[in-house]
Design an enzyme around this catalytic site. Structure first.
Site, PDB file in Angstrom:
ATOM      1  N   HIS A   1      17.822  71.920   9.684  1.00  0.00           N
ATOM      2  CA  HIS A   1      17.171  71.384  10.877  1.00  0.00           C
ATOM      3  C   HIS A   1      18.226  70.742  11.760  1.00  0.00           C
ATOM      4  O   HIS A   1      19.111  70.042  11.270  1.00  0.00           O
ATOM      5  CB  HIS A   1      16.119  70.324  10.478  1.00  0.00           C
ATOM      6  CG  HIS A   1      15.463  69.706  11.675  1.00  0.00           C
ATOM      7  ND1 HIS A   1      14.373  70.265  12.296  1.00  0.00           N
ATOM      8  CD2 HIS A   1      15.763  68.596  12.385  1.00  0.00           C
ATOM      9  CE1 HIS A   1      14.021  69.521  13.332  1.00  0.00           C
ATOM     10  NE2 HIS A   1      14.850  68.500  13.402  1.00  0.00           N
TER      11      HIS A   1
ATOM     12  N   ASP B   1       0.949  66.281  12.346  1.00  0.00           N
ATOM     13  CA  ASP B   1       2.148  66.124  13.188  1.00  0.00           C
ATOM     14  C   ASP B   1       1.865  66.578  14.608  1.00  0.00           C
ATOM     15  O   ASP B   1       2.376  65.990  15.562  1.00  0.00           O
ATOM     16  CB  ASP B   1       3.327  66.907  12.603  1.00  0.00           C
ATOM     17  CG  ASP B   1       4.587  66.720  13.450  1.00  0.00           C
ATOM     18  OD1 ASP B   1       5.015  65.556  13.592  1.00  0.00           O
ATOM     19  OD2 ASP B   1       5.121  67.703  13.990  1.00  0.00           O
TER      20      ASP B   1
ATOM     21  N   ARG C   1       2.843  60.740  20.783  1.00  0.00           N
ATOM     22  CA  ARG C   1       4.101  59.976  20.903  1.00  0.00           C
ATOM     23  C   ARG C   1       4.729  60.213  22.267  1.00  0.00           C
ATOM     24  O   ARG C   1       5.264  59.301  22.888  1.00  0.00           O
ATOM     25  CB  ARG C   1       5.079  60.396  19.800  1.00  0.00           C
ATOM     26  CG  ARG C   1       4.802  59.699  18.485  1.00  0.00           C
ATOM     27  CD  ARG C   1       5.556  60.366  17.366  1.00  0.00           C
ATOM     28  NE  ARG C   1       6.983  60.326  17.575  1.00  0.00           N
ATOM     29  CZ  ARG C   1       7.849  61.182  17.017  1.00  0.00           C
ATOM     30  NH1 ARG C   1       7.418  62.125  16.206  1.00  0.00           N
ATOM     31  NH2 ARG C   1       9.125  61.078  17.242  1.00  0.00           N
TER      32      ARG C   1
ATOM     33  N   SER D   1       7.995  63.029  10.999  1.00  0.00           N
ATOM     34  CA  SER D   1       7.671  64.256  11.725  1.00  0.00           C
ATOM     35  C   SER D   1       8.540  65.412  11.241  1.00  0.00           C
ATOM     36  O   SER D   1       8.041  66.494  10.918  1.00  0.00           O
ATOM     37  CB  SER D   1       7.871  64.007  13.227  1.00  0.00           C
ATOM     38  OG  SER D   1       7.810  65.211  13.940  1.00  0.00           O
TER      39      SER D   1
ATOM     40  N   LYS E   1       7.200  68.560   7.929  1.00  0.00           N
ATOM     41  CA  LYS E   1       7.196  70.012   8.095  1.00  0.00           C
ATOM     42  C   LYS E   1       8.072  70.677   7.031  1.00  0.00           C
ATOM     43  O   LYS E   1       7.752  71.747   6.529  1.00  0.00           O
ATOM     44  CB  LYS E   1       7.666  70.360   9.514  1.00  0.00           C
ATOM     45  CG  LYS E   1       6.580  70.005  10.542  1.00  0.00           C
ATOM     46  CD  LYS E   1       7.035  70.126  11.963  1.00  0.00           C
ATOM     47  CE  LYS E   1       7.820  68.938  12.393  1.00  0.00           C
ATOM     48  NZ  LYS E   1       7.976  68.750  13.834  1.00  0.00           N
TER      49      LYS E   1
HETATM   50  N1  IUR Z   1      11.643  67.136  16.118  1.00  0.00           N
HETATM   51  C1  IUR Z   1      10.568  66.924  15.341  1.00  0.00           C
HETATM   52  O1  IUR Z   1      10.134  67.819  14.627  1.00  0.00           O
HETATM   53  N2  IUR Z   1       9.987  65.707  15.356  1.00  0.00           N
HETATM   54  C2  IUR Z   1      10.434  64.680  16.124  1.00  0.00           C
HETATM   55  O2  IUR Z   1       9.876  63.620  16.106  1.00  0.00           O
HETATM   56  C3  IUR Z   1      11.567  64.934  16.934  1.00  0.00           C
HETATM   57  C4  IUR Z   1      12.148  66.168  16.921  1.00  0.00           C
HETATM   58  I1  IUR Z   1      12.264  63.453  18.188  1.00  0.00           I
END
Ligand code: IUR
Length: 457
Positions: free
Chosen positions: A87, A166, A173, A188, A192
Protein backbone atom coordinates in the site's frame (compact mmCIF):
# COMPACT_ATOMS: atom_id res chain seq x y z
CA UNK A 1 -26.13 -10.18 26.65
CA UNK A 2 -26.02 -6.60 27.96
CA UNK A 3 -27.85 -3.98 25.89
CA UNK A 4 -25.38 -1.91 23.84
CA UNK A 5 -24.45 1.48 25.27
CA UNK A 6 -26.44 4.22 23.49
CA UNK A 7 -24.39 6.03 20.85
CA UNK A 8 -24.65 9.49 22.48
CA UNK A 9 -23.02 7.98 25.61
CA UNK A 10 -20.14 6.60 23.51
CA UNK A 11 -19.68 9.94 21.76
CA UNK A 12 -19.65 11.75 25.13
CA UNK A 13 -17.09 9.29 26.48
CA UNK A 14 -14.67 9.86 23.61
CA UNK A 15 -15.42 13.60 23.59
CA UNK A 16 -14.32 13.75 27.24
CA UNK A 17 -11.09 11.90 26.50
CA UNK A 18 -12.02 8.49 27.88
CA UNK A 19 -10.98 5.20 26.39
CA UNK A 20 -13.60 3.16 24.48
CA UNK A 21 -13.90 -0.55 25.22
CA UNK A 22 -13.65 -3.04 22.33
CA UNK A 23 -17.38 -3.87 22.59
CA UNK A 24 -18.24 -0.15 22.46
CA UNK A 25 -16.16 0.31 19.32
CA UNK A 26 -17.85 -2.74 17.74
CA UNK A 27 -21.24 -1.29 18.62
CA UNK A 28 -20.36 2.05 16.95
CA UNK A 29 -19.14 0.28 13.78
CA UNK A 30 -22.31 -1.89 13.67
CA UNK A 31 -24.40 1.28 13.83
CA UNK A 32 -22.40 2.68 10.91
CA UNK A 33 -22.71 -0.48 8.81
CA UNK A 34 -26.36 -1.20 9.55
CA UNK A 35 -27.40 2.40 9.07
CA UNK A 36 -28.83 2.83 12.58
CA UNK A 37 -26.29 5.54 13.45
CA UNK A 38 -27.30 9.00 12.23
CA UNK A 39 -24.87 10.91 10.01
CA UNK A 40 -24.58 13.62 12.68
CA UNK A 41 -23.68 11.01 15.30
CA UNK A 42 -21.04 9.44 13.07
CA UNK A 43 -19.59 12.88 12.29
CA UNK A 44 -19.49 13.75 16.00
CA UNK A 45 -17.71 10.50 16.86
CA UNK A 46 -15.20 11.04 14.05
CA UNK A 47 -14.44 14.52 15.40
CA UNK A 48 -14.14 13.22 18.96
CA UNK A 49 -11.64 10.61 17.74
CA UNK A 50 -9.81 13.25 15.67
CA UNK A 51 -9.46 15.54 18.73
CA UNK A 52 -8.93 12.99 21.52
CA UNK A 53 -7.10 10.26 19.59
CA UNK A 54 -7.14 6.53 20.23
CA UNK A 55 -4.53 4.30 21.81
CA UNK A 56 -3.12 1.29 19.91
CA UNK A 57 -5.67 -1.09 21.48
CA UNK A 58 -8.63 1.09 20.47
CA UNK A 59 -7.21 1.52 16.97
CA UNK A 60 -6.81 -2.25 16.67
CA UNK A 61 -10.42 -2.82 17.82
CA UNK A 62 -11.68 -0.20 15.34
CA UNK A 63 -9.67 -1.83 12.52
CA UNK A 64 -10.98 -5.31 13.35
CA UNK A 65 -14.59 -4.13 13.61
CA UNK A 66 -14.33 -2.35 10.26
CA UNK A 67 -12.55 -5.30 8.60
CA UNK A 68 -15.40 -7.65 9.51
CA UNK A 69 -18.18 -5.18 8.66
CA UNK A 70 -18.63 -6.98 5.30
CA UNK A 71 -17.30 -9.98 3.43
CA UNK A 72 -13.71 -11.06 3.86
CA UNK A 73 -11.63 -12.93 1.32
CA UNK A 74 -10.56 -16.55 1.83
CA UNK A 75 -7.63 -18.40 0.27
CA UNK A 76 -6.65 -22.07 -0.08
CA UNK A 77 -4.60 -23.37 2.89
CA UNK A 78 -1.67 -24.08 0.52
CA UNK A 79 -1.19 -20.32 0.11
CA UNK A 80 -0.59 -19.78 3.81
CA UNK A 81 2.22 -17.28 4.24
CA UNK A 82 2.31 -16.32 0.55
CA UNK A 83 -0.55 -13.82 0.19
CA UNK A 84 0.99 -10.35 0.05
CA UNK A 85 0.16 -6.76 -0.86
CA UNK A 86 1.65 -3.29 -0.92
CA UNK A 87 0.00 0.00 0.00
CA UNK A 88 1.26 3.47 -0.82
CA UNK A 89 0.02 6.67 0.80
CA UNK A 90 0.08 8.25 -2.66
CA UNK A 91 2.51 10.18 -4.78
CA UNK A 92 3.15 11.68 -8.18
CA UNK A 93 4.30 9.32 -10.93
CA UNK A 94 3.93 6.33 -8.60
CA UNK A 95 3.42 3.35 -10.91
CA UNK A 96 5.14 0.87 -8.58
CA UNK A 97 2.10 -1.43 -8.20
CA UNK A 98 1.91 -2.08 -11.94
CA UNK A 99 5.37 -3.62 -11.95
CA UNK A 100 5.49 -4.94 -8.39
CA UNK A 101 2.35 -7.15 -8.41
CA UNK A 102 3.45 -9.24 -11.44
CA UNK A 103 7.08 -9.33 -10.29
CA UNK A 104 6.00 -10.75 -6.92
CA UNK A 105 3.77 -13.29 -8.66
CA UNK A 106 6.79 -14.33 -10.75
CA UNK A 107 8.64 -14.98 -7.46
CA UNK A 108 5.90 -17.29 -6.15
CA UNK A 109 3.67 -14.91 -4.15
CA UNK A 110 -0.09 -14.53 -4.45
CA UNK A 111 -0.99 -10.85 -4.83
CA UNK A 112 -4.67 -9.86 -4.50
CA UNK A 113 -4.00 -6.15 -4.91
CA UNK A 114 -6.98 -3.92 -4.20
CA UNK A 115 -6.25 -0.43 -5.48
CA UNK A 116 -7.90 2.94 -5.68
CA UNK A 117 -8.47 5.80 -8.08
CA UNK A 118 -6.63 9.09 -8.21
CA UNK A 119 -7.87 12.04 -6.22
CA UNK A 120 -6.43 15.54 -6.03
CA UNK A 121 -2.83 15.62 -7.22
CA UNK A 122 -2.11 11.93 -6.56
CA UNK A 123 -2.71 9.29 -9.19
CA UNK A 124 -4.52 5.97 -8.77
CA UNK A 125 -3.46 2.56 -10.03
CA UNK A 126 -6.94 1.70 -11.36
CA UNK A 127 -7.00 4.78 -13.62
CA UNK A 128 -3.58 3.88 -14.99
CA UNK A 129 -4.66 0.33 -15.80
CA UNK A 130 -7.86 1.55 -17.44
CA UNK A 131 -5.68 3.26 -20.06
CA UNK A 132 -5.22 -0.30 -21.41
CA UNK A 133 -8.11 -1.14 -23.79
CA UNK A 134 -10.42 -3.77 -22.28
CA UNK A 135 -8.93 -3.82 -18.77
CA UNK A 136 -11.62 -4.49 -16.13
CA UNK A 137 -11.20 -3.67 -12.44
CA UNK A 138 -14.50 -4.94 -11.01
CA UNK A 139 -13.79 -8.63 -10.31
CA UNK A 140 -15.77 -10.41 -7.60
CA UNK A 141 -13.91 -12.21 -4.80
CA UNK A 142 -14.56 -15.50 -6.65
CA UNK A 143 -13.02 -14.12 -9.85
CA UNK A 144 -10.03 -12.84 -7.85
CA UNK A 145 -9.45 -16.34 -6.48
CA UNK A 146 -9.63 -17.80 -9.97
CA UNK A 147 -7.12 -15.25 -11.35
CA UNK A 148 -4.75 -15.82 -8.44
CA UNK A 149 -4.87 -19.57 -9.06
CA UNK A 150 -4.01 -19.14 -12.73
CA UNK A 151 -1.78 -16.05 -12.77
CA UNK A 152 -0.74 -15.24 -9.20
CA UNK A 153 -1.71 -11.57 -9.18
CA UNK A 154 -4.60 -9.25 -9.93
CA UNK A 155 -5.17 -5.52 -9.45
CA UNK A 156 -8.82 -4.73 -8.83
CA UNK A 157 -11.10 -2.07 -7.35
CA UNK A 158 -12.68 -2.48 -3.95
CA UNK A 159 -15.85 -4.57 -4.15
CA UNK A 160 -18.87 -3.01 -2.44
CA UNK A 161 -19.13 -6.14 -0.29
CA UNK A 162 -15.73 -5.56 1.33
CA UNK A 163 -15.40 -3.23 4.36
CA UNK A 164 -18.67 -1.28 3.90
CA UNK A 165 -17.98 0.61 7.15
CA UNK A 166 -14.91 2.24 5.59
CA UNK A 167 -16.93 3.54 2.67
CA UNK A 168 -19.31 5.36 5.05
CA UNK A 169 -16.59 6.63 7.39
CA UNK A 170 -14.22 7.72 4.61
CA UNK A 171 -17.00 9.66 2.87
CA UNK A 172 -17.89 11.46 6.10
CA UNK A 173 -14.27 12.16 7.07
CA UNK A 174 -13.90 14.11 3.86
CA UNK A 175 -16.73 16.50 4.79
CA UNK A 176 -16.05 16.74 8.55
CA UNK A 177 -12.36 17.76 8.42
CA UNK A 178 -11.31 14.49 10.05
CA UNK A 179 -9.23 12.95 7.26
CA UNK A 180 -5.94 13.69 9.03
CA UNK A 181 -6.51 11.54 12.11
CA UNK A 182 -3.84 8.91 12.75
CA UNK A 183 -6.15 6.21 14.20
CA UNK A 184 -8.76 6.82 11.50
CA UNK A 185 -6.17 6.60 8.69
CA UNK A 186 -4.65 3.48 10.27
CA UNK A 187 -8.02 1.74 10.65
CA UNK A 188 -9.13 2.73 7.14
CA UNK A 189 -6.01 1.41 5.42
CA UNK A 190 -5.59 -1.74 7.51
CA UNK A 191 -9.26 -2.79 7.66
CA UNK A 192 -9.13 -3.26 3.88
CA UNK A 193 -5.88 -5.20 4.13
CA UNK A 194 -7.22 -7.37 6.96
CA UNK A 195 -10.32 -8.17 4.86
CA UNK A 196 -7.93 -9.35 2.12
CA UNK A 197 -6.56 -11.92 4.62
CA UNK A 198 -2.96 -11.03 3.86
CA UNK A 199 0.07 -12.86 5.17
CA UNK A 200 2.41 -9.92 4.65
CA UNK A 201 2.09 -6.23 3.83
CA UNK A 202 4.61 -3.57 2.95
CA UNK A 203 3.65 0.09 3.21
CA UNK A 204 5.22 2.89 1.22
CA UNK A 205 4.67 5.91 3.46
CA UNK A 206 5.72 8.96 1.51
CA UNK A 207 6.83 12.29 2.91
CA UNK A 208 7.75 15.62 1.35
CA UNK A 209 6.24 18.45 -0.65
CA UNK A 210 3.95 16.25 -2.77
CA UNK A 211 2.99 13.71 -0.07
CA UNK A 212 0.19 13.36 2.49
CA UNK A 213 2.78 14.01 5.20
CA UNK A 214 5.23 16.87 4.74
CA UNK A 215 7.92 15.69 7.16
CA UNK A 216 9.75 12.43 7.82
CA UNK A 217 8.73 12.64 11.51
CA UNK A 218 5.00 12.82 10.74
CA UNK A 219 5.30 9.99 8.18
CA UNK A 220 7.18 7.93 10.76
CA UNK A 221 4.32 8.35 13.23
CA UNK A 222 1.82 6.97 10.70
CA UNK A 223 4.22 4.18 9.67
CA UNK A 224 4.70 3.11 13.31
CA UNK A 225 0.95 3.07 13.90
CA UNK A 226 0.37 1.00 10.74
CA UNK A 227 3.17 -1.46 11.53
CA UNK A 228 2.05 -1.93 15.13
CA UNK A 229 -1.63 -2.46 14.36
CA UNK A 230 -0.88 -4.56 11.24
CA UNK A 231 1.36 -6.83 13.29
CA UNK A 232 -1.33 -7.28 15.94
CA UNK A 233 -3.75 -8.25 13.20
CA UNK A 234 -1.41 -11.15 12.39
CA UNK A 235 -0.07 -9.58 9.19
CA UNK A 236 3.72 -9.38 8.82
CA UNK A 237 3.89 -5.64 8.30
CA UNK A 238 6.79 -3.33 7.45
CA UNK A 239 6.90 0.24 6.19
CA UNK A 240 9.38 2.22 4.13
CA UNK A 241 9.54 5.99 4.50
CA UNK A 242 10.21 7.33 1.00
CA UNK A 243 10.80 10.85 -0.32
CA UNK A 244 8.14 12.45 -2.49
CA UNK A 245 9.56 15.79 -3.61
CA UNK A 246 10.12 14.82 -7.24
CA UNK A 247 7.95 12.57 -9.43
CA UNK A 248 8.85 8.89 -9.28
CA UNK A 249 10.41 8.01 -12.64
CA UNK A 250 10.13 10.29 -15.64
CA UNK A 251 6.45 9.90 -16.60
CA UNK A 252 3.38 11.44 -14.93
CA UNK A 253 -0.14 10.80 -16.26
CA UNK A 254 -2.07 7.58 -16.59
CA UNK A 255 -1.22 6.21 -20.06
CA UNK A 256 2.37 7.51 -19.93
CA UNK A 257 2.87 5.77 -16.59
CA UNK A 258 1.74 2.44 -18.04
CA UNK A 259 4.42 2.82 -20.73
CA UNK A 260 7.05 3.47 -18.07
CA UNK A 261 5.88 0.52 -15.95
CA UNK A 262 6.30 -1.69 -19.04
CA UNK A 263 9.89 -0.49 -19.37
CA UNK A 264 10.48 -1.42 -15.72
CA UNK A 265 8.93 -4.84 -16.38
CA UNK A 266 11.45 -5.29 -19.19
CA UNK A 267 14.36 -4.67 -16.85
CA UNK A 268 14.93 -1.08 -18.01
CA UNK A 269 13.21 2.24 -17.25
CA UNK A 270 14.19 4.84 -14.66
CA UNK A 271 16.51 3.65 -11.84
CA UNK A 272 14.45 5.23 -9.02
CA UNK A 273 11.34 3.29 -10.07
CA UNK A 274 13.26 0.01 -10.35
CA UNK A 275 14.88 0.67 -6.98
CA UNK A 276 11.58 1.22 -5.20
CA UNK A 277 9.90 -1.79 -6.87
CA UNK A 278 12.75 -4.12 -5.93
CA UNK A 279 13.24 -2.78 -2.39
CA UNK A 280 9.51 -2.96 -1.51
CA UNK A 281 9.24 -6.40 -3.09
CA UNK A 282 12.43 -7.56 -1.40
CA UNK A 283 11.00 -6.74 2.01
CA UNK A 284 7.87 -8.76 1.17
CA UNK A 285 9.83 -11.82 -0.03
CA UNK A 286 11.77 -11.71 3.21
CA UNK A 287 8.64 -11.23 5.35
CA UNK A 288 6.87 -14.19 3.80
CA UNK A 289 9.95 -16.38 4.18
CA UNK A 290 10.76 -16.88 0.51
CA UNK A 291 14.17 -15.24 1.13
CA UNK A 292 16.36 -15.07 4.22
CA UNK A 293 17.07 -11.35 3.90
CA UNK A 294 15.40 -8.32 2.32
CA UNK A 295 18.52 -7.73 0.20
CA UNK A 296 18.28 -11.26 -1.26
CA UNK A 297 14.62 -10.55 -1.95
CA UNK A 298 15.58 -7.36 -3.77
CA UNK A 299 18.00 -9.30 -5.97
CA UNK A 300 15.36 -11.91 -6.76
CA UNK A 301 12.84 -9.22 -7.72
CA UNK A 302 15.48 -7.65 -9.99
CA UNK A 303 16.02 -11.02 -11.70
CA UNK A 304 12.26 -11.38 -12.29
CA UNK A 305 12.29 -7.96 -14.01
CA UNK A 306 15.37 -8.83 -16.08
CA UNK A 307 14.45 -12.36 -17.22
CA UNK A 308 11.00 -11.53 -18.59
CA UNK A 309 9.08 -13.57 -16.00
CA UNK A 310 7.49 -10.45 -14.43
CA UNK A 311 6.46 -9.15 -17.86
CA UNK A 312 4.97 -12.58 -18.64
CA UNK A 313 2.87 -12.37 -15.47
CA UNK A 314 1.75 -8.85 -16.39
CA UNK A 315 0.60 -10.08 -19.83
CA UNK A 316 -1.27 -12.99 -18.22
CA UNK A 317 -2.90 -10.62 -15.70
CA UNK A 318 -4.08 -8.33 -18.52
CA UNK A 319 -5.60 -11.34 -20.30
CA UNK A 320 -7.31 -12.52 -17.13
CA UNK A 321 -8.74 -9.04 -16.50
CA UNK A 322 -10.41 -8.58 -19.88
CA UNK A 323 -7.71 -7.34 -22.27
CA UNK A 324 -7.93 -9.20 -25.63
CA UNK A 325 -4.92 -11.56 -25.97
CA UNK A 326 -3.61 -9.81 -29.12
CA UNK A 327 -3.70 -6.44 -27.38
CA UNK A 328 -1.96 -7.81 -24.29
CA UNK A 329 0.74 -9.40 -26.44
CA UNK A 330 1.24 -6.30 -28.61
CA UNK A 331 1.47 -4.12 -25.51
CA UNK A 332 4.01 -6.33 -23.80
CA UNK A 333 6.11 -7.25 -26.85
CA UNK A 334 5.60 -4.15 -29.00
CA UNK A 335 7.90 -1.22 -29.74
CA UNK A 336 7.42 2.02 -27.80
CA UNK A 337 5.62 3.52 -30.83
CA UNK A 338 3.23 0.54 -31.08
CA UNK A 339 2.54 0.76 -27.36
CA UNK A 340 1.78 4.48 -27.56
CA UNK A 341 -0.61 3.85 -30.42
CA UNK A 342 -2.39 1.12 -28.46
CA UNK A 343 -2.91 3.32 -25.40
CA UNK A 344 -3.85 6.41 -27.40
CA UNK A 345 -2.01 9.72 -27.58
CA UNK A 346 -3.04 13.23 -26.59
CA UNK A 347 -3.66 15.68 -29.44
CA UNK A 348 -0.95 18.13 -28.41
CA UNK A 349 2.61 17.39 -27.44
CA UNK A 350 4.56 20.47 -26.33
CA UNK A 351 8.14 20.76 -25.14
CA UNK A 352 9.14 23.41 -22.60
CA UNK A 353 12.60 25.01 -22.94
CA UNK A 354 14.88 25.63 -19.96
CA UNK A 355 14.65 29.37 -19.14
CA UNK A 356 18.39 29.57 -18.48
CA UNK A 357 21.51 27.44 -18.26
CA UNK A 358 22.15 25.42 -15.08
CA UNK A 359 22.39 22.11 -13.25
CA UNK A 360 19.12 20.38 -12.35
CA UNK A 361 18.81 20.39 -8.54
CA UNK A 362 15.33 18.89 -8.61
CA UNK A 363 12.00 18.94 -10.42
CA UNK A 364 9.22 19.58 -7.93
CA UNK A 365 6.36 17.12 -8.23
CA UNK A 366 3.54 19.18 -6.74
CA UNK A 367 3.35 22.03 -9.29
CA UNK A 368 3.74 19.51 -12.09
CA UNK A 369 0.86 17.42 -10.76
CA UNK A 370 -1.30 20.51 -10.18
CA UNK A 371 -0.95 21.73 -13.76
CA UNK A 372 -1.61 18.24 -15.17
CA UNK A 373 -4.68 18.03 -12.93
CA UNK A 374 -6.00 21.28 -14.51
CA UNK A 375 -5.27 19.86 -17.95
CA UNK A 376 -7.58 16.92 -17.15
CA UNK A 377 -5.23 14.20 -15.87
CA UNK A 378 -6.67 14.19 -12.33
CA UNK A 379 -10.03 14.45 -10.58
CA UNK A 380 -11.17 16.85 -7.84
CA UNK A 381 -14.10 14.72 -6.67
CA UNK A 382 -14.64 10.98 -6.58
CA UNK A 383 -16.45 9.91 -9.76
CA UNK A 384 -15.19 12.80 -11.95
CA UNK A 385 -13.89 11.64 -15.35
CA UNK A 386 -10.16 11.85 -16.12
CA UNK A 387 -8.35 12.14 -19.42
CA UNK A 388 -6.01 9.16 -19.41
CA UNK A 389 -3.84 10.53 -22.23
CA UNK A 390 -2.91 13.80 -20.49
CA UNK A 391 0.51 13.76 -18.82
CA UNK A 392 4.11 14.83 -18.96
CA UNK A 393 7.52 13.29 -19.57
CA UNK A 394 10.58 14.62 -17.82
CA UNK A 395 13.39 14.92 -20.33
CA UNK A 396 16.01 15.62 -17.65
CA UNK A 397 17.11 14.12 -14.35
CA UNK A 398 18.60 15.52 -11.16
CA UNK A 399 22.28 16.33 -11.58
CA UNK A 400 22.02 16.86 -15.33
CA UNK A 401 23.29 20.03 -17.02
CA UNK A 402 20.83 22.03 -19.13
CA UNK A 403 21.62 24.67 -21.75
CA UNK A 404 19.30 27.68 -21.98
CA UNK A 405 16.48 26.76 -24.36
CA UNK A 406 17.08 23.01 -24.13
CA UNK A 407 13.76 21.11 -23.75
CA UNK A 408 13.28 19.72 -20.24
CA UNK A 409 9.61 18.69 -20.17
CA UNK A 410 7.22 17.25 -22.77
CA UNK A 411 3.58 17.99 -21.93
CA UNK A 412 0.83 15.86 -23.49
CA UNK A 413 -2.55 17.61 -23.45
CA UNK A 414 -5.73 18.22 -25.40
CA UNK A 415 -6.48 21.89 -24.82
CA UNK A 416 -4.34 24.94 -24.23
CA UNK A 417 -1.55 25.30 -21.75
CA UNK A 418 -2.28 28.69 -20.13
CA UNK A 419 0.44 31.25 -19.46
CA UNK A 420 -0.10 30.64 -15.73
CA UNK A 421 0.20 26.85 -16.16
CA UNK A 422 3.36 27.33 -18.19
CA UNK A 423 4.81 29.59 -15.47
CA UNK A 424 3.95 27.07 -12.76
CA UNK A 425 5.63 24.30 -14.73
CA UNK A 426 8.76 26.40 -15.28
CA UNK A 427 8.83 27.04 -11.50
CA UNK A 428 8.91 23.27 -10.91
CA UNK A 429 12.35 23.16 -12.54
CA UNK A 430 14.99 24.08 -9.94
CA UNK A 431 18.35 24.95 -11.53
CA UNK A 432 21.61 25.82 -9.77
CA UNK A 433 25.08 27.01 -10.78
CA UNK A 434 26.70 23.71 -9.72
CA UNK A 435 25.72 20.03 -9.71
CA UNK A 436 23.75 19.12 -6.56
CA UNK A 437 25.77 17.43 -3.83
CA UNK A 438 24.80 14.76 -1.28
CA UNK A 439 21.47 13.81 -2.79
CA UNK A 440 19.34 12.17 -0.08
CA UNK A 441 18.32 8.54 -0.70
CA UNK A 442 14.81 7.81 -2.00
CA UNK A 443 14.20 5.30 0.80
CA UNK A 444 14.91 7.19 4.00
CA UNK A 445 14.01 4.61 6.63
CA UNK A 446 12.53 1.15 7.19
CA UNK A 447 10.06 0.62 10.04
CA UNK A 448 9.75 -2.92 11.36
CA UNK A 449 7.65 -4.25 14.25
CA UNK A 450 9.30 -3.70 17.61
CA UNK A 451 7.95 -6.85 19.26
CA UNK A 452 7.77 -10.49 18.13
CA UNK A 453 5.52 -11.25 15.17
CA UNK A 454 2.41 -13.26 15.76
CA UNK A 455 1.76 -16.19 13.45
CA UNK A 456 0.72 -14.93 10.06
CA UNK A 457 -2.47 -16.15 8.42
N1 IUR B 1 -6.26 5.73 2.02
C1 IUR B 1 -7.15 4.99 2.72
O1 IUR B 1 -7.47 3.88 2.33
N2 IUR B 1 -7.66 5.51 3.85
C2 IUR B 1 -7.33 6.74 4.33
O2 IUR B 1 -7.82 7.15 5.34
C3 IUR B 1 -6.40 7.49 3.57
C4 IUR B 1 -5.88 6.96 2.42
I1 IUR B 1 -5.90 9.39 4.18
Amino acid sequence: MDAPTPLPTLIRKKRDGERLEDAEIRSFVSGVTEGTAQQGQIGAMLMAIRLRGMDAGETLALTQAMATSGRTLAWPPAWQGLVVDKHSTGGVGDKVSLALAPALAACGCKVPMISGRGLGHTGGTLDKLEAIPGFRVSQSPEEMLHILERVGCCIVGQSTELVPADRVLYGLRDVTATVDSLPLITASILSKKAAERLSALVLDVKFGGAALYPTQESARELARSLVEVGTHLGIRTAALLTRMEQPLGRAVGNALEVLEALECLQGSGPPDLRHLVTVLGGVLLWQCGLEQEAEKGRERLARALDDGSALGKFEAMLGAQGVPPDTARDLCAGTPAQRRQLLGEAKVCEELPAPQEGWVQQVRALPLARVLHHLGAGRSRAGDPVNLRVGAELLVGTGQHLRAGQPWLRVHHEGTLSAEGRRELQDALCLGPEPPRDLPPLVAETILPSGPLRDSQ
